[in-house]
Structures are given as C-alpha cells and as structure tokens.
Design an enzyme around this catalytic site. Structure first.
Site, short mmCIF file in Angstrom:
data_model
loop_
_atom_site.label_atom_id
_atom_site.label_comp_id
_atom_site.label_asym_id
_atom_site.label_seq_id
_atom_site.Cartn_x
_atom_site.Cartn_y
_atom_site.Cartn_z
N GLU A 40 0.87 -1.16 0.00
CA GLU A 40 0.00 0.00 0.00
C GLU A 40 0.92 1.22 0.00
OE1 GLU A 40 -2.78 0.32 3.24
OE2 GLU A 40 -3.43 2.29 2.54
N ARG A 267 4.92 -13.02 9.47
CA ARG A 267 5.59 -11.77 9.13
C ARG A 267 6.92 -11.68 9.88
NH1 ARG A 267 1.88 -7.95 9.15
NH2 ARG A 267 3.22 -6.17 9.38
N LYS A 277 3.83 0.55 9.69
CA LYS A 277 4.04 1.77 8.90
C LYS A 277 3.41 2.98 9.58
CE LYS A 277 2.98 0.02 4.83
NZ LYS A 277 2.48 0.05 3.45
P1 ATP Z 1 1.43 -2.06 8.01
O1 ATP Z 1 0.41 -2.87 8.74
O2 ATP Z 1 2.61 -1.67 8.79
O3 ATP Z 1 0.83 -0.89 7.25
P2 ATP Z 1 1.12 -3.69 5.77
O4 ATP Z 1 1.24 -5.15 5.85
O5 ATP Z 1 -0.26 -3.17 5.69
O6 ATP Z 1 1.97 -3.05 6.91
P3 ATP Z 1 1.59 -3.34 3.02
O7 ATP Z 1 2.18 -2.21 2.28
O8 ATP Z 1 0.17 -3.65 2.79
O9 ATP Z 1 1.88 -3.09 4.53
O10 ATP Z 1 2.47 -4.64 2.78
C1 ATP Z 1 2.77 -5.13 1.50
C2 ATP Z 1 3.12 -6.58 1.60
O11 ATP Z 1 4.21 -6.77 2.49
C3 ATP Z 1 1.96 -7.38 2.15
O12 ATP Z 1 1.81 -8.53 1.36
C4 ATP Z 1 2.36 -7.72 3.55
O13 ATP Z 1 1.86 -8.96 3.90
C5 ATP Z 1 3.88 -7.71 3.47
N1 ATP Z 1 4.47 -7.32 4.76
C6 ATP Z 1 4.26 -6.19 5.45
N2 ATP Z 1 4.92 -6.20 6.62
C7 ATP Z 1 5.58 -7.38 6.67
C8 ATP Z 1 6.44 -8.01 7.63
N3 ATP Z 1 6.76 -7.43 8.77
N4 ATP Z 1 6.93 -9.23 7.33
C9 ATP Z 1 6.64 -9.83 6.17
N5 ATP Z 1 5.83 -9.31 5.23
C10 ATP Z 1 5.30 -8.10 5.47
MG MG Z 2 -1.57 -3.99 3.98
#
Ligand code: ATP
Ligand code: MG
Length: 563
Positions: A40, A267, A277
């Site tokens: 995102e 994760r 984030k």
């Molecule tokens: P946040 O909750 O901090 O906003 P998010 O998962 O919503 O993080 P995205 O930009 O949607 O952030 O993540 C893009 C991809 O990266 C998704 O497929 C997510 O599953 C993966 N991802 C995000 N954080 C992690 C992590 N700590 N470990 C492994 N994969 C991750």
């Molecule tokens: Mg996400």
C-alpha cells in the site's frame, strides 16, 4: 563464533515452496506460477517488506514464473505518488524487477464497481445506512452472534439505486456503506456482512475526483489477484481469517481466468524494532527521526543510508526462511549478516573518534614517512595504500590508561604497543592541564620494528590504530544504537511503542580520518579499524554513518541461549 551459532546454510525450502511445487506438479492453473508483491503506497518499504519481496519474487524465480508489483492503493487518505515512486526505487535497489508495468488496484475500480453490482443483483450485497460505530457494535464477538442490520432486506433495485447514488456523490462520508450479505452469526467475524465500500469525498492520487466511494482491502485484493492472473497470493498470517472471505468473493464472481489462492506466512518481527508503517510514519511526522531515510529507521532507504547492502538483506531473508508461526528475529542476527558481507567487501582505513595527542620524541620534527597499509586482508585484489607517520600522532583516548586496570594491555606509562602498519611505541610521559586532565602523551618509537615486529623477538600484546595529526582529516561521524531500547517495543500491553524510544540512539562526533578518505564518494563503505563498518552518507560524503560495530553480538546471544 561456534559452529552451532553460525547462521551458515540458507534454508532451502519451506511450506509455501512445497505447496507451489505440488501445484506445479499437479499442473494446477496449467502449472503457471504468478505471484505479486502488493504494497500500500502509504509509506516506504521496510525490512519486513523485504521478506515478502524475497518470498514472492523468489517463488516466481524458482518456478519459472512471474511476479507483479501491485500498488494496493484503495485508501486515498494516506497514500501518495512519492510513496509509489519510492517503493519502485527501493525494490530495484533490493535487486528485483517486476513483470510488466506496475499494476494498481485503482486501475480496477470500474471493474470492482461492476462486480459489486453483480453481487447486489445476486442478492448478496446491500447498502447499509448504519454508521461505523453501530456496525462495529452489532458485529458480535467470539461466541456471540452479530445483529442483522435493519437495511439488510432492501430490494435489489433499491440497493442498485442507492449504490449508484453513493458513487454519484449524493451522500456524505460515512452516511452509507455497501456490505456483503453473508451471515451475521458466522463464527468467523470476517464473514459477518463485511464492508465492501465506504464513502470518502477525498481525491485519489491517481483517479483524482472520479471516485468518492473506495473499496476495502478485502473487496479489492482477491479480485485484483484474479484480474492479474495471480496463481498464488501470499500474505501474512493475520489474513488467515480473511481467507474464507477471499474465497467467498471469488466464488460469487465470473472470473476472467483461473482462481487465485491465498497462502499465509509469518511476518518478520525484529527485536528493538517497530515495523508498523503507521508508527514509522509517526516517527517521521513528529520529527523523532530525520525522515523515512534516517539511518536508524528499519526502512530500506534508511538501511541503505546506514550502509546495508541489498545482498545482506537478501541473504538474511533466505536464511530466516518462511514459517507458519509468528516469531521475532534478533536484530543481532541481521547485523551478523551485514558484518559478514562488509568484512569481505570493505576497504580498511584508520580513524580516531576521540583523539589523544601523542608526541613521538625520537621522531625528527618535520619528517614524514609513508608506510604501506593493506586495503583489505580478506581481498588480495584490493591492493594497498600509503599512510603517513610523523612526530605527532592521534591515538584513541580509551586506548590509554595512566593507571592501567588488570588485563589492560593497551598503552600505559612504560608500556609498549604496536601501531598498526608502523612501529612499536612506548609511552614515556603524560602531560596534564591545571585540572589534572591528560592533554598529551610523550612516547618513543623503535625504528627497528618497522612493519610491526621486533628483530630481538620482543612481544607486545596489543595493536592500536592511529593517525598522523598533521595529515588527519576532520569528519563528522555518527554512531548508532537501537532506536528502541526495549527488545519488544510493540508487544508491551497497553503501552505505546514510542514510549520505548531510545534517547541515545545517535551520537554525533567530530572525528579524524586518514588522508586516503579525503575524497570518499557518497555511499563508500569502509571499515575503520577496530571501530566498525562505516558508510559515507549518500548526500554528503563528509559524514560517516556507523553501519555496525565489529563486535559479534550474535555470538554472545547464542552463548547465552544455545539453541
Ligand atoms: P502495516 O500494517 O505496517 O501498514 P502492511 O502489511 O499493511 O503493513 P503493506 O504495504 O500492505 O503493509 O504490505 C505489502 C506486503 O508486504 C503485504 O503482502 C504484507 O503482507 C507484506 N508485509 C508487510 N509487513 C511485513 C512483515 N513485517 N513481514 C513480512 N511481510 C510483510
Ligand atoms: Mg496492507
């Protein structure tokens, strides 16, 4: 480091690779493998994303498939074009190139809208006038069913009309939502009439003011997967409970091709680190760090400025592998990989962080000797350089003790040490100021010990780094500590992770470096002997960031908790 603690062999396979392997063997989807990385654009990528990237791009590579980059841009409030661009830069820096042009969820808004109309026509989606609080309050909880919305029985025509008017902008934010009509008593809360659309009168960074209704993650994600021809949609464990919904939506739609499937993996969590984030954005907004690319940030751009290499991150991700259970990796393990990498590739230089002046009394005034110094003992092709030796030197303050403690084998009155690539040096006197503080040392060197050994077999216990004072260059050096002092800052019940911010996470020094560093280029990586690995700042090469110290903290942790 002991054999047991050496994180040597990368983990070759994992349950996701095995599953994909089975699918390919069974020729599911014609044996095609298409994955996607779906950030995102509401922040820059962090080390957790690197794990997901390595997995998604790695699967595509292992199975001769493709990996798309998709901006999951369904929430215009927090997203913007800088993030869209930054994500692409970071991904390329990490060493990956996606299949075809970047995909955007927002390019699918029209198709998603039509599909939502299909669900309404099937009688499985409805417009709900309840506000967000009421919807949340009537969702029920574990073991307690939710309450049906009074608007659940609207006619298809009524719903189609209201949905069109939602799109046309007739209603204010929050006045109505579109919900899937599933089961308010389903044990899985995700299936209790989930929200598909919200009204938001906010311009989108790509679609401008075209839309004032925006799809939720759940309504957009699987459908975008299907439209892009994704076969294996890999996401993190918290989406486990969303999988039945992912499938429910796809089961109710006429798909253009094969049906994608969702898989979940654990994760990445790291000690002393926050990877949300939202929290990272807060650190930036509240100026608790200098920006998303602050070297203390776990973002790819922060780590890059700190001196991390893409290889280190990829090797680390390969080593930790992919599991089905959440856990936390020690940041010292990541640093171990960085040290391994930099040890092979960084040239050695000398720097003095806290200078103590030493006058070599038997070295002629005005005379300079240029000595040979090896650039990298790990890399015979790295060659050597000349370093100047003269009458006035700088040593590190803590390499001297006037009254040496037991087992202190560095410089002390009457004691002899070796100066790296130079001579033996003996301390002959201490000069103090009126307050009793040490301002300089007097010493003699032994010209017969050129190259660091004595013809008479005399031994010294320690080799020190040093600089010739008149040739030393003044530079800014920044030393870093954990950004969060608590090892688990975001797992402390009822506490904000920012409460654990380490007030001493950065120390800025004016330090001296050897003349060979006078013309360092941005991003140059060096080992300052005995002090750690450093990286010249990407914008201002007169600033050196310490990437990591030389001390193997990982070995220490392993000794404490042998696995
Ligand atoms: P946040 O909750 O901090 O906003 P998010 O998962 O919503 O993080 P995205 O930009 O949607 O952030 O993540 C893009 C991809 O990266 C998704 O497929 C997510 O599953 C993966 N991802 C995000 N954080 C992690 C992590 N700590 N470990 C492994 N994969 C991750
Ligand atoms: Mg996400």
């Amino acid at each position: 480091m002991t054999a047991a603690s050496t994180p040597d062999t990368p983990i070759a396979s994992d349950f996701i690779r095995e599953q994909v392997g089975r699918d390919v063997a069974a020729r599911v989807n014609g044996a095609r493998v298409v994955t996607r990385f779906p950030p995102e654009p509401n922040g820059y990528l962090h080390v957790g994303h690197a794990k997901s990237i390595c997995l998604n791009f790695g699967l595509a590579e292992d199975f001769d498939g493709l990996c798309n980059l998709r901006m999951d841009d369904t929430n215009p409030v927090t997203e913007n074009e800088d993030f869209v661009k930054g994500i692409q830069d970071d991904l390329r820096w990490l060493g990956f190139e996606w299949n075809g042009p970047v995909c955007y969820a927002s390019d699918r808004f029209e198709q998603l809208y039509e599909w939502a109309q299909d669900l309404i026509r099937q009688g499985v989606a409805y417009v709900d006038d309840q506000d967000a609080d009421t919807i949340a309050a009537t969702r029920g909880s574990i073991g307690e069913p939710g309450v049906n919305s009074p608007y659940r029985t609207r006619t298809v025509e009524g719903n189609l009309d209201l949905f069109a008017r939602m799109r046309a902008g007739e209603f204010g934010d929050g006045a109505k939502v579109l919900r899937a009509l599933i089961d308010m008593a389903d044990p899985n809360g995700q299936l209790r009439d989930p929200i598909m659309y919200r009204i938001r009168h906010v311009d989108h960074h790509r679609t401008g003011s075209t839309w004032c209704i925006y799809p939720t993650y759940d309504w957009a994600h699987g459908q975008c997967d299907a439209l892009e021809g994704i076969t294996h949609s890999v996401c993190t464990l918290e989406f486990d409970a969303h999988r039945p919904l992912y499938d429910w939506y796809l089961n109710h739609l006429e798909l253009p091709g094969d049906r994608p499937r969702q898989f979940e993996f654990a994760r990445l969590n790291l000690t002393h680190t926050v990877l949300s984030k939202r929290k990272l954005a807060q650190l930036v907004r509240d100026q608790l760090v200098t920006g998303w690319d602050d070297p203390r940030m776990p973002t790819l751009r922060g780590m890059r400025r700190r001196g991390y290499t893409p290889e280190t991150l990829r090797t680390f991700c390969a080593h930790i592998g992919v599991a089905k259970v959440n856990s936390t990796n020690e940041i010292e393990l990541l640093e171990w990989f960085l040290r391994q990498d930099l040890n092979r590739t960084s040239v050695r230089r000398m720097a003095v962080l806290h200078p103590l002046k030493v006058v070599v009394e038997n070295f002629p005034e005005g005379h300079v000797e240029w000595l040979d110094a090896v650039n990298n003992p790990e890399d015979p092709t790295a060659g050597s350089r000349k370093i100047p030796f003269s009458r006035v030197l700088y040593l590190e303050q803590d390499d001297f003790m006037e009254h040496p403690a037991p087992k202190f084998f560095r410089l002390a009155p009457g004691n002899e040490v070796r100066l790296r690539y130079a001579y033996f040096l003996k301390c002959t006197g201490v000069v103090k100021n009126d307050q009793g503080g040490i301002v300089e040392l007097r010493a003699t060197y032994d010209p017969a010990t050129a190259g660091g050994s004595s013809p008479d077999g005399r031994k010294v216990k320690t080799t020190l780094h040093w600089l010739s004072a008149e040739h030393a260059e003044l530079r800014e050096v920044r030393l870093y500590n954990h950004l969060f002092s608590d090892p688990y800052p975001d797992a402390q019940e009822g506490r904000d992770p920012l409460e654990f911010l380490n007030p001493a996470s950065m120390e800025t020094l004016r330090a001296f470096v050897e003349p060979a560093l006078a013309h360092a280029n941005p991003g140059d990586r060096v080992q300052f002997e005995r002090l750690g690995y450093f990286c010249a700042d990407l914008d201002d090469a007169s600033v050196f960031h310490r990437s990591v110290t030389l001390k193997d903290e990982w070995a220490r942790i392993q000794q404490r908790n042998p696995k």
